[in-house]
Design a protein around this motif. Structure first.
Motif, PDB file in Angstrom:
ATOM      1  N   GLY A  93      -5.439  -0.522   8.436  1.00 16.82           N
ATOM      2  CA  GLY A  93      -5.348  -1.572   7.445  1.00 16.82           C
ATOM      3  C   GLY A  93      -4.042  -1.518   6.689  1.00 16.82           C
ATOM      4  N   ALA A  94      -4.009  -2.179   5.525  1.00 15.53           N
ATOM      5  CA  ALA A  94      -2.777  -2.286   4.757  1.00 15.53           C
ATOM      6  C   ALA A  94      -3.127  -2.550   3.298  1.00 15.53           C
ATOM      7  N   VAL A  95      -2.094  -2.562   2.448  1.00 12.17           N
ATOM      8  CA  VAL A  95      -2.286  -2.800   1.021  1.00 12.17           C
ATOM      9  C   VAL A  95      -1.314  -3.878   0.551  1.00 12.17           C
ATOM     10  N   SER A  96      -1.673  -4.516  -0.572  1.00  8.58           N
ATOM     11  CA  SER A  96      -0.802  -5.489  -1.193  1.00  8.58           C
ATOM     12  C   SER A  96      -1.237  -5.672  -2.640  1.00  8.58           C
ATOM     13  N   PHE A  97      -0.526  -6.528  -3.371  1.00  5.48           N
ATOM     14  CA  PHE A  97      -0.904  -6.853  -4.747  1.00  5.48           C
ATOM     15  C   PHE A  97      -0.191  -8.131  -5.184  1.00  5.48           C
ATOM     16  N   ARG A  98      -0.456  -8.530  -6.430  1.00  6.18           N
ATOM     17  CA  ARG A  98       0.132  -9.710  -7.044  1.00  6.18           C
ATOM     18  C   ARG A  98      -0.140 -11.002  -6.250  1.00  6.18           C
ATOM     19  N   GLY A  99      -1.376 -11.146  -5.744  1.00  3.22           N
ATOM     20  CA  GLY A  99      -1.774 -12.383  -5.096  1.00  3.22           C
ATOM     21  C   GLY A  99      -1.330 -12.543  -3.660  1.00  3.22           C
ATOM     22  N   ASN A 101      -1.738 -11.310   0.321  1.00  5.48           N
ATOM     23  CA  ASN A 101      -2.727 -10.620   1.136  1.00  5.48           C
ATOM     24  C   ASN A 101      -2.047  -9.545   1.979  1.00  5.48           C
ATOM     25  N   ALA A 102      -2.851  -8.803   2.720  1.00  8.08           N
ATOM     26  CA  ALA A 102      -2.340  -7.719   3.561  1.00  8.08           C
ATOM     27  C   ALA A 102      -2.645  -7.979   5.027  1.00  8.08           C
ATOM     28  N   ILE A 106       2.634 -12.049   5.776  1.00 10.02           N
ATOM     29  CA  ILE A 106       3.624 -11.842   4.720  1.00 10.02           C
ATOM     30  C   ILE A 106       3.333 -10.471   4.124  1.00 10.02           C
ATOM     31  N   MET A 107       4.167  -9.501   4.399  1.00  8.29           N
ATOM     32  CA  MET A 107       3.979  -8.181   3.808  1.00  8.29           C
ATOM     33  C   MET A 107       4.941  -8.069   2.638  1.00  8.29           C
ATOM     34  N   ALA A 108       4.383  -8.128   1.419  1.00  2.97           N
ATOM     35  CA  ALA A 108       5.189  -8.326   0.219  1.00  2.97           C
ATOM     36  C   ALA A 108       5.457  -7.050  -0.551  1.00  2.97           C
ATOM     37  N   VAL A 109       5.078  -5.896  -0.011  1.00  2.00           N
ATOM     38  CA  VAL A 109       5.226  -4.635  -0.730  1.00  2.00           C
ATOM     39  C   VAL A 109       6.096  -3.686   0.088  1.00  2.00           C
ATOM     40  N   LYS A 110       7.148  -3.189  -0.519  1.00  2.00           N
ATOM     41  CA  LYS A 110       8.027  -2.237   0.144  1.00  2.00           C
ATOM     42  C   LYS A 110       7.443  -0.832   0.005  1.00  2.00           C
ATOM     43  N   LEU A 111       7.453  -0.085   1.101  1.00  2.00           N
ATOM     44  CA  LEU A 111       6.968   1.300   1.113  1.00  2.00           C
ATOM     45  C   LEU A 111       8.144   2.241   1.289  1.00  2.00           C
ATOM     46  N   LEU A 112       8.151   3.303   0.475  1.00  2.00           N
ATOM     47  CA  LEU A 112       9.138   4.363   0.626  1.00  2.00           C
ATOM     48  C   LEU A 112       8.416   5.697   0.669  1.00  2.00           C
ATOM     49  N   VAL A 113       8.776   6.528   1.635  1.00  2.00           N
ATOM     50  CA  VAL A 113       8.238   7.878   1.743  1.00  2.00           C
ATOM     51  C   VAL A 113       9.395   8.843   1.534  1.00  2.00           C
ATOM     52  N   ASP A 114       9.357   9.603   0.457  1.00  2.00           N
ATOM     53  CA  ASP A 114      10.464  10.486   0.077  1.00  2.00           C
ATOM     54  C   ASP A 114      11.785   9.724   0.027  1.00  2.00           C
ATOM     55  N   GLY A 115      11.737   8.514  -0.507  1.00  3.44           N
ATOM     56  CA  GLY A 115      12.930   7.714  -0.680  1.00  3.44           C
ATOM     57  C   GLY A 115      13.385   6.955   0.540  1.00  3.44           C
ATOM     58  N   VAL A 116      12.664   7.046   1.661  1.00  4.22           N
ATOM     59  CA  VAL A 116      13.064   6.410   2.910  1.00  4.22           C
ATOM     60  C   VAL A 116      12.263   5.124   3.125  1.00  4.22           C
ATOM     61  N   PRO A 117      12.927   3.984   3.372  1.00  5.84           N
ATOM     62  CA  PRO A 117      12.188   2.761   3.705  1.00  5.84           C
ATOM     63  C   PRO A 117      11.278   2.997   4.910  1.00  5.84           C
ATOM     64  N   SER A 118       9.991   2.663   4.768  1.00  5.78           N
ATOM     65  CA  SER A 118       9.013   3.053   5.792  1.00  5.78           C
ATOM     66  C   SER A 118       8.113   1.918   6.237  1.00  5.78           C
ATOM     67  N   ASN A 119       8.501   0.666   5.982  1.00  2.66           N
ATOM     68  CA  ASN A 119       7.773  -0.458   6.559  1.00  2.66           C
ATOM     69  C   ASN A 119       8.210  -0.674   7.999  1.00  2.66           C
ATOM     70  N   ALA A 120       7.269  -1.075   8.843  1.00  2.00           N
ATOM     71  CA  ALA A 120       7.651  -1.596  10.152  1.00  2.00           C
ATOM     72  C   ALA A 120       8.319  -2.953   9.958  1.00  2.00           C
ATOM     73  N   ASN A 121       8.870  -3.530  11.021  1.00  2.00           N
ATOM     74  CA  ASN A 121       9.547  -4.812  10.896  1.00  2.00           C
ATOM     75  C   ASN A 121       8.640  -5.879  10.309  1.00  2.00           C
ATOM     76  N   ASP A 122       7.369  -5.873  10.686  1.00  2.00           N
ATOM     77  CA  ASP A 122       6.443  -6.866  10.159  1.00  2.00           C
ATOM     78  C   ASP A 122       5.897  -6.484   8.786  1.00  2.00           C
ATOM     79  N   GLY A 123       6.379  -5.377   8.222  1.00  2.00           N
ATOM     80  CA  GLY A 123       5.982  -4.978   6.885  1.00  2.00           C
ATOM     81  C   GLY A 123       4.839  -3.991   6.819  1.00  2.00           C
ATOM     82  N   TYR A 124       4.127  -3.777   7.934  1.00  2.00           N
ATOM     83  CA  TYR A 124       3.003  -2.843   7.905  1.00  2.00           C
ATOM     84  C   TYR A 124       3.472  -1.421   7.568  1.00  2.00           C
TER      85      TYR A 124
END
Length: 671
Positions: A93-99, A101-102, A106-124
């Motif tokens: 699954g996935a997460v989102s906020f501010r109206g 969906n996941a 449209i993946m509207a939330v950026k993920l960083l793991v130890d400062g590294v961008p960690s979204n796949a191209n589609d945002g997952y």
């Protein structure tokens, strides 16, 4: 270099869940909530206090005790965060906020793991599979449009996960429970002089609630750092793999009468996933007033899914191979001056490059018969920002900021060896400003405005026929106004009102791999959080979020969608609970999570589904200072709910039921 902020005990809210913990004593100009002990490890952490919006922080003591099949699920503890669980074994699954969906369109939330961008191209956020709960130092959630540090995917905000670095410890946890679930986690660290090394290992397997819902997950990480008086640098290596079967989707009748059933047509469905990342990090104090931090990274992600939706269609094989690399650098300047209470200036730049290969095939029983598409695309996103934190007086803080981004790259249709250019988005300008006033001790009144952007996912970023000219980036303008109030350590609360509007919002259609124009949209909502501690033994907490996303001006091809709700966005999210410590070694807790129904697509014509009301209870007992045992019952009432979407092939809503009542037990050893 390491400062432990333990000056004040208070109860804090996280995902509507408040816990007692150690937090920051300073309340002036602070708009954030924290849970547990928060550890700051260097200059890379400083920018968070400059972000005057709804910020929530989960500490290590809470994150590490979570029992979840996938790490994304522990984010349900964060206020206002929508966690969408597909309940499909290997497809989580996935997460989102501010109206937003996941769903993956449209993946509207950026993920960083130890400062590294960690979204796949589609945002997952599949890279979360590489971070076990026991290795988490803290989780930071920034909601809204005012954070200038990031560009791509930072439409509604960002989530940053920091793992454990430094210290000497041994931490082991084993969990057993419902449906053949077993997990073993291990984290260890050793610190010798200026050098530190940290490792983590995790293995989890489960047969799953539903038939053929098996999941196996493995990951490992190593971190090696040097910590000098004015410099800190190191290497982080992370690897994960997971595989599982997909149980498939059910009709409404089957979901209600036999929720554990898996249809025969899904007998060969499943998913295999593998990824790794390498990161070089560094930070340095250049002068008393100037410091810098940065990283260089590379990630690799490989995912294969076999999926069949109906007897009348073939099985699909969807294969993704994504390679990402990039670098970022930031400067932090805190000059000596006498005309202001405080002044801080920060600037930064980043370059992120993606080399993605997406393939799709038709077949049967995992044997290919024909190719649907074979796509390779390069996407380069580079940008920079500058912001100032101006404090004219101790009770007023203003943060103006400005960010720009540019996009480059090309798309290659491997099947016919045809190349297409990226859309000419030009320079994407993103002004931002925020302010907080502290008129009275414990009271903070804040507001912010910011602009973020969205570009197409997959081939949606390129000029591909029948499109003949460049599309503009979708621009999101958002604002927020809020109040945070503390009454000593007994009461803490925060209320925020927000809105985001977007132009020409683009949605990826996972079923076909192409995209559609949703149109001009508006999202608005209210978030309210409160935490009450009537005594040292009892914590009571609660959170409520109302959100509504609508299509204001639809695409010309769907004029009837004007005023319709955006799909898979519940109008209400409610959570709360009580924690009680009758005696020092014993901890008792109950939590509640609920959400309202949502629409299944932009037509709003297929009914509403997805409402939930879930209760969990937990008890933990500290046998010795080094040994803790705990038991947990999830979904105590055995409430039936499901993830639901509308399938255009079967022309009906399809359901994936949630887990039933489940019992778990854990043993944790710490040294």
């Amino acid at each position: 270099m390491i400062s432990r902020l333990r000056n004040c005990s208070f109860i804090v809210l996280i995902g509507g869940i408040f816990f007692i913990g150690q937090g920051r004593a300073e309340t002036g100009g602070d708009t954030s909530f924290s849970i547990g002990e928060i550890i700051v490890t260097g200059v890379k952490d400083r920018p968070l206090r400059n972000i005057l919006t709804s910020v929530d922080i989960m500490g290590a003591d809470v994150a590490q005790r979570q029992n979840v099949d996938s790490t994304f699920k522990l984010l349900s503890r964060m206020p206002g965060v929508l966690v969408t669980d597909f309940h499909q074994g290997g497809t989580n699954g996935a997460v989102s906020f501010r109206g937003f969906n996941a769903e993956g369109g449209i993946m509207a939330v950026k993920l960083l793991v130890d400062g590294v961008p960690s979204n796949a191209n589609d945002g997952y956020m599949w890279m979360l599979d590489g971070v076990p709960p026991i290795d988490i130092e803290r989780v930071e959630v920034v909601r809204g449009t005012s954070d200038a540090r990031y560009g791509l995917h930072n439409i509604a905000g960002n989530i940053a996960i920091f793992s454990r670095v430094g210290g000497t410890y041994l931490d082991a946890k084993t969990t057993v429970g419902a449906w053949g679930t077993y997990e073993g986690q291990l984290a260890l660290g050793r610190e010798s002089g200026a050098f530190t090394q940290n490792y983590s290992f995790d293995y989890r397997e489960s047969d799953g609630y539903r038939d053929r819902g098996t999941l196996r997950r493995k990951n490992a990480a190593g971190k090696w750092f040097y910590n000098g008086d004015d410099v800190r640098f190191g290497l982080i290596a992370r690897y994960f793999t997971s595989d599982g079967n997909d149980s498939g989707f059910l009709s409404g009748a089957d979901a209600a009468t036999r929720p554990r059933y898996s249809p025969p047509l899904n007998a060969d469905d499943g998913r295999d996933r593998e990824g790794y990342s390498l990161t070089l990090q560094g930070e340095a104090t250049l002068t008393d007033a100037l410091s810098t931090s940065g990283n260089i990274y590379m990630t690799r992600f490989d995912d294969t899914r076999f999926f069949r939706i109906a007897p009348t269609v073939s099985q699909q094989e969807r294969h993704l191979n994504e390679q990402q690399e990039g670098a970022s650098l930031a400067l932090h300047y805190n000059p000596e001056q006498s005309f202001l209470h405080d002044l801080r200036i920060e600037s930064g730049a980043n370059l992120d490059r993606q080399d993605n290969h997406h393939q799709r095939w038709l077949g049967s029983a995992r044997v290919r018969s024909s190719r649907v598409f074979d796509r390779r695309f390069i996407l380069d996103v580079y940008g920079g920002y500058v912001q100032a934190v101006i404090e004219p007086t101790p009770w007023l803080k203003v943060t103006p900021a400005y960010r720009i981004d540019r996009v480059d790259g090309h798309y290659l249709n491997v099947a016919n060896d045809t190349r297409y250019p990226v859309n000419d988005y030009g320079t994407i300008e993103q002004p931002k400003i925020s302010a907080v006033v502290t008129p009275l001790p414990g009271l903070s009144v804040y507001g912010n405005y910011g602009r973020t952007f969205q570009i197409g996912l997959g081939v949606g970023s390129y000029i591909v026929p029948p499109q003949v000219s460049s599309l503009s980036a979708s621009v999101n303008d958002g604002w927020e106004a809020g109040v945070k109030y503390n009454l000593g350590s007994q009461v803490e609360s925060r209320v925020a009102v927000w809105q985001q509007t977007a132009s020409d919002e683009i949605v990826l259609r996972n079923a076909t791999g192409d995209f559609i124009n949703l149109g001009r949209t508006r999202r608005r909502g209210i978030d309210a959080q409160i935490n009450v501690r009537p005594s040292a033994l009892v914590n009571v907490w609660g959170a409520f979020s109302w959100q509504k996303g609508i299509i204001v001006v639809p695409d010309p091809t769907t004029p009837g969608f004007a005023g319709n709700r955006i799909d898979h966005v519940p109008a209400y999210l409610v959570s709360g609970g009580i924690e009680y410590r009758p005696i020092e070694p014993l901890r008792l807790a109950t939590t509640f999570y609920g959400q309202s129904k949502y629409e299944l697509d932009a037509s709003n014509s297929h009914g509403r589904f997805g409402d939930a009301a879930l209760f969990n209870i937990e008890a933990g007992y500290q046998l010795t200072p080094n040994i803790e045992v705990s038991v947990e019952v999830r979904n105590v009432t055995d409430h039936r709910t499901a993830y639901v979407y509308y399938d255009r092939i079967t022309q009906s809503p399809l359901h994936s039921p949630n887990d039933g009542r489940a019992f778990y037990g854990s043993l944790r050893l710490t040294y």
